[in-house]
Design a protein around this motif. Sequence first.
Motif, PDB file in Angstrom:
ATOM      1  N   ALA A 113       0.606  -1.360  -0.186  1.00 40.44           N
ATOM      2  CA  ALA A 113      -0.175   0.407  -0.019  1.00 40.44           C
ATOM      3  C   ALA A 113       0.833   1.241   0.182  1.00 40.44           C
ATOM      4  CB  ALA A 113      -1.002  -0.092   1.341  1.00 40.44           C
ATOM      5  N   GLY A 114       2.187   1.388   0.898  1.00 38.49           N
ATOM      6  CA  GLY A 114       3.430   2.146   0.699  1.00 38.49           C
ATOM      7  C   GLY A 114       3.591   2.596  -0.844  1.00 38.49           C
ATOM      8  N   ARG A 115       3.989   1.339  -1.321  1.00 33.07           N
ATOM      9  CA  ARG A 115       4.453   1.406  -2.616  1.00 33.07           C
ATOM     10  C   ARG A 115       3.220   2.082  -3.823  1.00 33.07           C
ATOM     11  NH1 ARG A 115       7.030  -4.007  -3.094  1.00 33.07           N
ATOM     12  NH2 ARG A 115       8.690  -3.719  -1.486  1.00 33.07           N
ATOM     13  N   TYR A 116       1.956   2.050  -3.441  1.00 28.75           N
ATOM     14  CA  TYR A 116       0.954   2.414  -3.811  1.00 28.75           C
ATOM     15  C   TYR A 116       1.126   3.813  -4.152  1.00 28.75           C
ATOM     16  CZ  TYR A 116      -3.744   3.406  -6.204  1.00 28.75           C
ATOM     17  OH  TYR A 116      -4.516   4.847  -7.274  1.00 28.75           O
ATOM     18  N   GLU A 117       0.811   4.289  -2.902  1.00 30.48           N
ATOM     19  CA  GLU A 117       0.613   5.639  -2.781  1.00 30.48           C
ATOM     20  C   GLU A 117       1.870   6.860  -3.026  1.00 30.48           C
ATOM     21  OE1 GLU A 117      -1.522   7.579  -1.338  1.00 30.48           O
ATOM     22  OE2 GLU A 117      -2.694   6.063  -1.278  1.00 30.48           O
ATOM     23  N   SER A 118       3.338   6.246  -2.904  1.00 30.41           N
ATOM     24  CA  SER A 118       4.598   6.664  -4.050  1.00 30.41           C
ATOM     25  C   SER A 118       4.107   7.287  -5.099  1.00 30.41           C
ATOM     26  CB  SER A 118       5.784   5.736  -3.381  1.00 30.41           C
ATOM     27  OG  SER A 118       6.526   6.253  -4.174  1.00 30.41           O
ATOM     28  N   LEU A 119       3.870   5.841  -5.831  1.00 31.95           N
ATOM     29  CA  LEU A 119       3.401   6.072  -7.477  1.00 31.95           C
ATOM     30  C   LEU A 119       2.920   7.467  -7.195  1.00 31.95           C
ATOM     31  CD1 LEU A 119       3.193   2.223  -8.704  1.00 31.95           C
ATOM     32  CD2 LEU A 119       5.647   3.735  -9.003  1.00 31.95           C
ATOM     33  N   ALA A 137      11.185  12.883  -4.504  1.00 31.35           N
ATOM     34  CA  ALA A 137      11.544  11.992  -3.364  1.00 31.35           C
ATOM     35  C   ALA A 137      10.948  12.246  -2.159  1.00 31.35           C
ATOM     36  CB  ALA A 137      12.995  11.602  -3.225  1.00 31.35           C
ATOM     37  N   TYR A 138      10.719  13.296  -1.854  1.00 31.49           N
ATOM     38  CA  TYR A 138      10.404  14.052  -0.538  1.00 31.49           C
ATOM     39  C   TYR A 138       9.054  12.690  -0.416  1.00 31.49           C
ATOM     40  CZ  TYR A 138       9.817  16.261   3.792  1.00 31.49           C
ATOM     41  OH  TYR A 138       8.416  16.433   5.336  1.00 31.49           O
ATOM     42  N   ALA A 139       8.442  13.911  -0.984  1.00 31.99           N
ATOM     43  CA  ALA A 139       7.173  13.504  -0.937  1.00 31.99           C
ATOM     44  C   ALA A 139       6.426  11.912  -1.313  1.00 31.99           C
ATOM     45  CB  ALA A 139       6.643  14.608  -2.583  1.00 31.99           C
ATOM     46  N   GLN A 140       6.890  11.547  -1.721  1.00 32.76           N
ATOM     47  CA  GLN A 140       7.175  10.128  -2.077  1.00 32.76           C
ATOM     48  C   GLN A 140       7.198   9.550  -0.903  1.00 32.76           C
ATOM     49  OE1 GLN A 140       9.204   9.199  -5.693  1.00 32.76           O
ATOM     50  NE2 GLN A 140       7.882   8.214  -6.379  1.00 32.76           N
ATOM     51  N   GLU A 141       8.357   9.517  -0.158  1.00 36.09           N
ATOM     52  CA  GLU A 141       8.271   9.441   1.266  1.00 36.09           C
ATOM     53  C   GLU A 141       7.414   9.262   2.135  1.00 36.09           C
ATOM     54  OE1 GLU A 141      12.111   9.780   4.376  1.00 36.09           O
ATOM     55  OE2 GLU A 141      12.857   9.814   2.912  1.00 36.09           O
ATOM     56  N   GLN A 142       6.848  10.463   2.259  1.00 32.80           N
ATOM     57  CA  GLN A 142       5.975  10.641   3.134  1.00 32.80           C
ATOM     58  C   GLN A 142       4.851   9.850   2.909  1.00 32.80           C
ATOM     59  OE1 GLN A 142       6.815  12.924   5.884  1.00 32.80           O
ATOM     60  NE2 GLN A 142       8.577  12.351   5.766  1.00 32.80           N
ATOM     61  N   GLN A 143       4.524   9.928   1.453  1.00 31.99           N
ATOM     62  CA  GLN A 143       3.447   9.568   0.958  1.00 31.99           C
ATOM     63  C   GLN A 143       3.539   7.960   1.614  1.00 31.99           C
ATOM     64  OE1 GLN A 143       0.046  10.718   0.132  1.00 31.99           O
ATOM     65  NE2 GLN A 143       0.365  12.769  -0.200  1.00 31.99           N
ATOM     66  N   SER A 144       4.364   7.166   1.432  1.00 29.55           N
ATOM     67  CA  SER A 144       4.415   6.293   1.686  1.00 29.55           C
ATOM     68  C   SER A 144       4.248   5.812   2.659  1.00 29.55           C
ATOM     69  CB  SER A 144       5.588   5.588   1.318  1.00 29.55           C
ATOM     70  OG  SER A 144       6.137   3.514   0.892  1.00 29.55           O
ATOM     71  N   ARG A 145       4.723   6.624   3.626  1.00 33.63           N
ATOM     72  CA  ARG A 145       4.913   6.899   5.138  1.00 33.63           C
ATOM     73  C   ARG A 145       3.654   6.756   5.792  1.00 33.63           C
ATOM     74  NH1 ARG A 145       9.152   9.426   7.761  1.00 33.63           N
ATOM     75  NH2 ARG A 145      10.921   8.359   6.681  1.00 33.63           N
ATOM     76  N   ALA A 146       2.904   7.326   5.504  1.00 35.29           N
ATOM     77  CA  ALA A 146       1.615   7.981   5.958  1.00 35.29           C
ATOM     78  C   ALA A 146       0.630   6.285   5.825  1.00 35.29           C
ATOM     79  CB  ALA A 146       0.557   8.870   5.544  1.00 35.29           C
ATOM     80  N   ALA A 147       0.503   5.837   4.081  1.00 32.96           N
ATOM     81  CA  ALA A 147       0.404   4.600   3.986  1.00 32.96           C
ATOM     82  C   ALA A 147      -0.153   3.318   4.593  1.00 32.96           C
ATOM     83  CB  ALA A 147       0.339   5.017   1.885  1.00 32.96           C
ATOM     84  N   VAL A 148       1.202   3.397   4.558  1.00 31.15           N
ATOM     85  CA  VAL A 148       2.277   2.150   6.178  1.00 31.15           C
ATOM     86  C   VAL A 148       1.619   2.068   6.997  1.00 31.15           C
ATOM     87  CG1 VAL A 148       3.615   1.059   6.166  1.00 31.15           C
ATOM     88  CG2 VAL A 148       4.223   1.587   4.398  1.00 31.15           C
TER      89      VAL A 148
END
Length: 194
Positions: A113-119, A137-148
């Motif tokens: 789910a975190g990978r999906y949010e990153s994409l 990269a920062y935005a992707q990491e934050q979105q991924s972390r929040a989803a996880v």
Amino acid sequence: MDVRGGSGQAGGTDPGVLGTALGVVLAFSLAEGSWQWFSTYLGLTLLAVVLAFGRVPVLAAGREPGRVSVYAWSLTAYALVVGLCVALALAPALQRWDRLFPMPGTREGCVQAGRYESLHARAALGDLAGLDPGALAYAQEQQSRAAVDDCLSATTTRWLPAYALGTAVLVAGGAWVWGRGRPRPERLRPTGRQ
């Protein structure tokens, strides 16, 4: 009826235990998103209040009708409150430490789910993604972390009642065994004139 426990009132009603139960319920209802370590502090504080000011219910000697049922209700309430406090204290650790709460398959699903949010974050920026790779990269990491975190939080929340109930059963069983091994307080008998 004389069930010793709590503040010594009839029925073993203990305002400290009831207040702590209310505090735990409010803490659960106000918790949103990822479980944070402040809930551990709240759970431990409420548990300390219960253990310091609440007394384990003890069945007094005698066989008056209803005495055992009042004792059972008092013991159940005490054990459930302790179970809620422990669950509240454990929630962040359960969410973050796979040794404490392995959740096979669930953690991998949350990572996906975190990978999906990153994409999804990259796709949302469209052509702007190439302008600042560091910001992307920062935005992707934050979105991924929040989803996880949200995924693990939801799973943890679903399993917390099992941990709370398990703790309550252990507390009630331990209190019952402990209470049976102790000498029971005798009832006071009236000694005045009739």
